[in-house]
Design a protein around this motif. Sequence first.
Motif, PDB file in Angstrom:
ATOM      1  N   ARG A  43       1.010  -1.103  -0.028  1.00 32.43           N
ATOM      2  CA  ARG A  43      -0.088   0.019  -0.107  1.00 32.43           C
ATOM      3  C   ARG A  43       0.821   1.321   0.043  1.00 32.43           C
ATOM      4  O   ARG A  43       0.430   2.164  -0.775  1.00 32.43           O
ATOM      5  CB  ARG A  43      -1.023   0.195   1.149  1.00 32.43           C
ATOM      6  N   ALA A  44       1.840   1.286   0.683  1.00 35.66           N
ATOM      7  CA  ALA A  44       2.700   2.536   0.835  1.00 35.66           C
ATOM      8  C   ALA A  44       3.665   2.542  -0.066  1.00 35.66           C
ATOM      9  O   ALA A  44       4.393   3.613  -0.243  1.00 35.66           O
ATOM     10  CB  ALA A  44       3.479   2.466   2.345  1.00 35.66           C
ATOM     11  N   SER A  45       4.131   1.582  -0.966  1.00 35.02           N
ATOM     12  CA  SER A  45       4.754   1.492  -2.061  1.00 35.02           C
ATOM     13  C   SER A  45       4.269   1.518  -3.394  1.00 35.02           C
ATOM     14  O   SER A  45       4.024   2.857  -3.883  1.00 35.02           O
ATOM     15  CB  SER A  45       5.834   0.461  -1.832  1.00 35.02           C
ATOM     16  N   ALA A  46       3.955   0.510  -4.050  1.00 34.62           N
ATOM     17  CA  ALA A  46       3.586   0.501  -5.305  1.00 34.62           C
ATOM     18  C   ALA A  46       2.128   1.268  -5.493  1.00 34.62           C
ATOM     19  O   ALA A  46       1.737   1.864  -6.220  1.00 34.62           O
ATOM     20  CB  ALA A  46       3.373  -0.829  -5.794  1.00 34.62           C
ATOM     21  N   GLY A  47       1.175   0.741  -4.199  1.00 29.01           N
ATOM     22  CA  GLY A  47      -0.218   1.318  -4.285  1.00 29.01           C
ATOM     23  C   GLY A  47      -0.164   2.679  -4.082  1.00 29.01           C
ATOM     24  O   GLY A  47      -0.926   3.282  -4.998  1.00 29.01           O
ATOM     25  N   ALA A  48       0.635   3.499  -3.438  1.00 26.74           N
ATOM     26  CA  ALA A  48       0.599   4.770  -3.117  1.00 26.74           C
ATOM     27  C   ALA A  48       1.318   5.598  -4.444  1.00 26.74           C
ATOM     28  O   ALA A  48       0.694   6.509  -4.887  1.00 26.74           O
ATOM     29  CB  ALA A  48       1.359   5.172  -1.922  1.00 26.74           C
ATOM     30  N   HIS A  49       2.048   4.819  -5.161  1.00 31.55           N
ATOM     31  CA  HIS A  49       2.681   5.663  -6.346  1.00 31.55           C
ATOM     32  C   HIS A  49       1.699   5.292  -7.404  1.00 31.55           C
ATOM     33  O   HIS A  49       1.856   6.290  -8.172  1.00 31.55           O
ATOM     34  CB  HIS A  49       4.192   4.904  -6.855  1.00 31.55           C
TER      35      HIS A  49
END
Length: 131
Positions: A43-49
Amino acid sequence: PARRMLRAMKPRPSSTPPAAVEHAWRLWLWLDASLPNLPAFARASAGAHAVDAALALLGALTAASWAPRDSPDARAALARANGRVAFLRLVLRGMRERAYFSAAQHEHVAALNERVGRMVGAWLRATKGAS
């Protein structure tokens, strides 16, 4: 005096946004709704990007829709949008390879992104051809 001022103001675009803006909005809504379904670490990496890229894409298209059609501002906003589409394509592909999305989910969101990309490309060509 008030009438003269009104005539001097730049007209607003129609209340209906361009199709590319509408599709980018749907893309962002879908990604934002999918974020809680991703693994916590994603969530904080690919999802947020992915969500950030979709919002940047939506922002660039909104800016382009408000800029005069043949202006450098419109072309710059469309070029930014084109870059966001390309970046989002890679992030979405990576999210599928990492199994954050099912094949059907990826097919849906990739098709939305591709549709927006085609619209942005046509819009960009139209602004270059008009100047």
